[in-house]
Design an enzyme around this catalytic site. Structure first.
Site, short mmCIF file in Angstrom:
data_model
loop_
_atom_site.label_atom_id
_atom_site.label_comp_id
_atom_site.label_asym_id
_atom_site.label_seq_id
_atom_site.Cartn_x
_atom_site.Cartn_y
_atom_site.Cartn_z
CD GLU A 1 -59.64 -66.47 13.88
OE1 GLU A 1 -59.00 -67.23 12.86
OE2 GLU A 1 -60.62 -65.95 13.53
CE LYS B 1 -59.76 -78.33 6.36
NZ LYS B 1 -60.18 -78.65 7.43
CD GLU C 1 -64.57 -81.89 16.71
OE1 GLU C 1 -63.44 -82.62 16.45
OE2 GLU C 1 -65.60 -81.52 16.47
CB SER D 1 -65.86 -78.80 18.96
OG SER D 1 -64.51 -79.36 19.63
CD GLU E 1 -59.31 -74.89 8.92
OE1 GLU E 1 -58.57 -75.80 7.07
OE2 GLU E 1 -59.58 -74.76 9.88
CB CYS F 1 -63.90 -84.25 2.67
SG CYS F 1 -63.34 -83.04 3.91
CB CYS G 1 -62.79 -80.79 11.46
SG CYS G 1 -63.86 -81.48 11.27
CD GLU H 1 -64.66 -78.90 23.15
OE1 GLU H 1 -63.88 -78.73 21.86
OE2 GLU H 1 -65.49 -77.71 22.48
#
Ligand code: HC0
Ligand code: SF4
Length: 569
Positions: free
Chosen positions: A366, A358, A279, A319, A361, A503, A299, A282
């Protein structure tokens, strides 16, 4: 200031204070149910009623403001009788299957009933509702039969997260919480953040549990079961297992995971370091090549889902780096499989996260770049604690053990990912080196730390003023996102975490009604960082090794395939 008398105690408080707040300042706890610190008062349940001298009606202390000379009794016979009746009515409508409820031993309704002296169920024979359980979401299960319509979940979703996935329907005694058109949590704009779970006083909202599936995987001799744990779990897991909030338990946690039967114990912190390499690179590329700015962190899956519903036009700003959880899944079933000679089809990847999103996710379409489902199951901090209890482990007395090096070593930069501002701080530490080739002298980026809703900083990197911002809680995030939409955002890089506190305040964390917990958990992460020999992601030897042996370089061909994505929905 206003002076009043509560339970024969003179108290002076600022004008506008509620009786509930004034009582708290005097260490008098008024029982309450729908009231929740940090949320707007709703005065729906009336458990917090008090008697005010000279007034014929009882008043709700969560909404009633203090007045000069007011005389309040918080526990007169009339008040106690009223509270008991309210609780008896709530219990009459509530299923009585407490023994197998998620919130057994941590239920506000049961605790209050006991504390307020409810001795028997007066309306025991009343008919109970039988409503369908909402299991449409990959992250969250709602049982409307247990809902007591206190509205805490509605207020956190509406006022703090600004998502409005749930709301009230019907009126009076038929009032209920529901999703729009009763479509179910999986079919509305729910971000899966789980903040509604954290404020629910009973077991009406909970995570979709992966505990049984994980036990089954561990018991299957044909499977090699690998586990990774998120940064913030190491400072919250102990709370569920008898240790004080903010105790760092990483090494006891690794030991417990081995005792449970996991075959390889690694750490998400390793891929947090890897994320910074990708990241950060990037960001440098976008700044140098005139790419889309500001770049926004990717994230947090709750934030990504929120973006897809409410700000899809900002997708190019996000990102392309996957989250550390998903990077771990992808490298585990490729790099680790190759190194260890294990067929990736036999690897089961379990992650332990402070997060309910999560779970969503890991099942996104993907997230299969290894050729398999990269992460198979996600356990929340609470679920891992349950497994440890079920196995009968005495967690506090376990000897400390290390994680395995290959995907388990980490730096201080990785560990602070778990607190709001931590990803930004970690990124700045490494971006400085990526751009200048030198090390940053002062690694503590104080302006991005702490629990302020939006934090900003400016860092001079060889003459370039890099402007950054951090938001936690989706309501706060909206301010930064609206600036981008209006074309007035001054920032190069923005960190967004869906949960207030980052988190450490995730929807999968231990449910404790103590507002200081997030602070303690966050401080413990910064302390671990301070005490580590290596505090920058680019110094992680296992990260250097994976680039040397497998990935070649950040943003390289293999990194791109395994560690980056484009969100398709
Ligand atoms: Fe987080 Fe994460 S820091 S989102 O908050 O980036 O859940 O703790 O695991 O993936 O590493 C959560 C925590 C993670 C990820 C990491 C990031
Ligand atoms: Fe709202 Fe988050 Fe709960 Fe979904 S998970 S209903 S977004 S608070």
């Amino acid at each position: 200031m206003v002076t009043l008398n509560i339970d024969n105690k003179q108290i002076s408080v600022p004008e506008g204070t509620t009786i509930m707040q004034a009582a708290k300042q005097a260490n008098i706890n008024i029982p309450h149910l729908c009231y929740f610190e940090g949320l707007k008062s709703y005065s729906g349940c009336r458990v917090c009623v008090v008697e005010i001298e000279g007034e014929p009606r009882l008043a709700t202390s969560c909404s009633r403001k203090v007045a000069e000379g007011m005389k309040v009794n918080t526990h007169s016979a009339r008040v106690r009788r009223a509270r008991r009746t309210i609780l008896e009515i709530l219990l009459a409508n509530h299923p009585q299957d407490c023994f197998n409820c998620e919130r057994n031993q941590n239920c506000d309704l049961l605790r209050l009933a006991f504390e307020c002296g409810v001795k028997k169920l007066r309306f025991e024979e009343s008919e109970k509702r039988v409503l369908p359980i909402d299991s449409t979401s990959p992250s969250i299960i709602r049982d409307p039969n247990k809902c007591i319509a206190c509205g805490r979940c509605v207020r956190v979703c509406h006022d703090i997260q600004t998502v409005n996935a749930i709301g009230f329907i019907n009126k009076g005694p038929d009032t209920m919480v529901a999703t729009s058109m009763d479509r179910g949590m999986g079919n509305v704009a729910c971000a899966n953040c789980g903040q509604c779970i954290l404020v629910c006083p009973v077991g009406a909202i909970k995570e979709r549990s992966a505990v049984d599936a994980v036990w089954a995987a561990i018991a299957d001799p044909t499977k090699h079961v690998v586990v990774q744990e998120a940064p913030s779990v190491r400072v919250s897991l102990g709370e569920e297992l008898g240790l004080p909030a903010g105790t760092l338990v990483a090494k006891k946690m690794y030991a417990a995971l081995r005792r449970l039967g996991f075959d390889a114990v690694f750490d998400t912190n390793f891929t947090a370091d890897l994320t910074i390499m990708e990241e950060g690179s990037e960001l440098v590329e976008r700044v140098k090549d005139g790419g889309v700015l500001p770049q926004i962190t990717s994230c947090c899956p709750g934030w990504v889902k929120f973006m897809e519903h409410y700000y899809p036009e900002l997708a190019p700003n996000v990102s392309s780096a996957k989250s550390p959880q998903q990077m771990f899944g992808a490298v585990c079933k490729t790099y680790y499989a190759e190194k260890s000679g294990i067929d990736p089809k036999d690897i089961i990847n379990v992650s332990v996260m402070p997060c309910t999103a999560k779970k969503f996710e890991c099942q996104r379409p993907e997230m299969n770049d290894s050729g398999f489902k990269d992460v198979d199951y996600v356990l929340t901090t609470r679920e891992l604690a349950r497994m440890i209890k079920e196995a009968g482990l005495d967690f506090a007395s376990l000897d400390e053990e290390p994680a395995e090096d290959l995907l388990g070593l980490y730096t201080g930069a990785a560990t602070i990912f778990g607190a709001t501002g931590g990803v930004m701080e970690a990124a700045i530490r490494s971006a400085y080196t990526l751009i200048t080739g030198r090390e940053l002298e002062n690694l503590d980026i104080e302006p991005v730390r702490g629990l302020e809703g939006i934090k900003t900083a400016s860092v001079n990197i060889d003459g370039l003023e890099v402007k950054v911002a951090v938001a936690h809680g989706l309501g706060n995030a909206r301010h930064l996102l609206d600036e981008i939409k209006e074309g007035v955002s001054p920032y190069h890089f923005i960190e967004i975490m869906a949960c207030p506190g980052g988190c450490v305040g995730g929807g999968g964390q231990p449910i404790r009604f103590d507002s200081t917990l997030k602070k303690k958990r966050g401080e413990a992460l910064y302390e671990e960082d301070r005490n580590m020999a290596k505090r920058c992601s680019h110094h992680n030897p296992s990260v250097e090794k994976i680039y040397k042996d497998y990935l070649e370089k950040p943003l390289g061909k293999r990194s791109h395939k395994l560690l980056h994505t484009e969100y398709t929905s």
